[in-house]
Scaffold this motif. Structure first.
Motif, short mmCIF file in Angstrom:
data_model
loop_
_atom_site.label_atom_id
_atom_site.label_comp_id
_atom_site.label_asym_id
_atom_site.label_seq_id
_atom_site.Cartn_x
_atom_site.Cartn_y
_atom_site.Cartn_z
N LYS A 35 -3.35 -2.83 -0.83
CA LYS A 35 -2.03 -3.30 0.24
C LYS A 35 -0.91 -3.84 -0.71
N ASN A 36 0.26 -3.27 -0.26
CA ASN A 36 1.57 -3.71 -0.84
C ASN A 36 1.67 -5.18 -0.53
N GLU A 61 2.50 -6.45 3.04
CA GLU A 61 1.41 -6.35 3.78
C GLU A 61 0.37 -7.45 3.60
N PHE A 62 0.23 -7.69 2.46
CA PHE A 62 -0.83 -8.67 1.91
C PHE A 62 -0.42 -9.89 2.62
N ASN A 107 1.87 -1.92 -4.60
CA ASN A 107 0.66 -2.71 -3.89
C ASN A 107 0.28 -3.75 -5.03
#
Lengths: 209, 209
Positions: A5-6, A9-10, B6
């Motif tokens: 995840k980027n 997003e994380f 990421n």
């Protein structure tokens, strides 16, 4: 995989009520960040004439940090996996005595298993902190603040791992296991505090002196 | 943008000798992680009958944390940007007196500017830590270890911001600015330590009691 995840997003999924990632994954990521700062300092030190005497030692530190980086990144996803097992055990029925017995057994096993991940997060972050402590002495002075940041974040990673161990231990019915695990992980906390405080002191002396 | 990388890529570039991300970006990310854990705890608390009395307060906390999340994520990239300006100023020529004067001026300005980012990281992480301190009291007990992890990582974020302020201040020739900034940021460190220690104490009592 969580590590794919980027960053944005994380953070968003961490902030949500999704069961994972949670405090365990956050601790592993903190460990990876602190350890990476050690690598950065090492990489900024090797090849510099001024630090030729310690070059071989720093190359060794960099090799160890590379291994720790992989391990800490893996632990972000391992934590999510064992957490799912615990959640599954919590959902087992307990209508009959037999079901109750089975549920308690499944829960005990899942929680013992779930303990191992934050213990590993603590062990790996503590190893990285030992290297960081040494880098405070021999790493490039130009990156001394990064050594300090790494030490602070690694200390937080070790202590955070501990909180995740404790919350799992609370559900385990095995006095001997609980006692031993408590002693072992508390000892790691004291060691992490000592190492980080020593590193911070050296960093501040070099920064302000 | 760094926040679009990421997790694995971010850790790899952090570990490299690339100038950014460095300790500043790591501190901002730590702040975002700690703050996100506060949001997670809030999200796990609202809507639960047991915590109905504090629901309105937690909804407000969640709104503040959402703003802080955006700000802390932005600071990861802002830190990289101001760092580039400093690096540019360091590369200016200083062959003549005029060039020397211009370089010193450019460096002074770039460093003062670069100070503002870790100061903001400290301010935002401290705000998040105040919310976390409150969540230790009113957040769901089921997520109490996550409150503790958040508090530990936010404390590290504030103190890490401070180290980045100091290393910039070291290069600035403006006694008044240095003195004021030092006092202001040191005060934030003491406040962060106090809040985090209080939160940790409450968390441990709830975890072990």
């Amino acid at each position: 995989m969580l590590v794919e995840k980027n960053i944005r997003e994380f953070i968003e999924v961490l902030a949500s009520k999704e069961p994972v990632p949670g405090g365990g994954g956050a601790a592993a990521l903190a460990g990876a960040i602190g350890n990476a700062l050690g690598s950065m300092v090492g990489n900024l030190t090797v090849g510099k004439e001024k630090y030729k005497d310690v070059e071989q030692e720093i190359i060794k530190i960099l090799e160890e940090e590379k291994k720790l980086q992989e391990e800490l990144l893996s632990l972000i996803d391992e934590d999510a996996q064992v957490f799912s097992e615990v959640a599954k055990a919590y959902k087992l029925p307990k209508n009959t005595d037999e079901e109750k017995r089975k549920k308690e057994e499944a829960l005990n096993n899942a929680l013992k298993n779930a303990c191992q991940v934050p213990i590993k997060i603590m062990e790996k972050s503590l190893e990285a902190l030992k290297l960081q402590r040494r880098l405070a002495e021999i790493g490039s002075k130009l990156a001394i603040s990064d050594v300090g940041v790494g030490a602070l974040i690694l200390k937080a990673a070790v202590l955070s791992g501990y909180l995740n161990v404790i919350i799992n231990l609370n559900g385990i019915k095995d006095e001997e296991f609980v006692k031993k695990t408590n002693e072992y992980t508390e000892k790691m906390c004291r060691e992490a505090e000592k190492l980080a405080d020593e590193a911070y002191k050296i960093v501040m002396e070099k920064l302000k002196g």
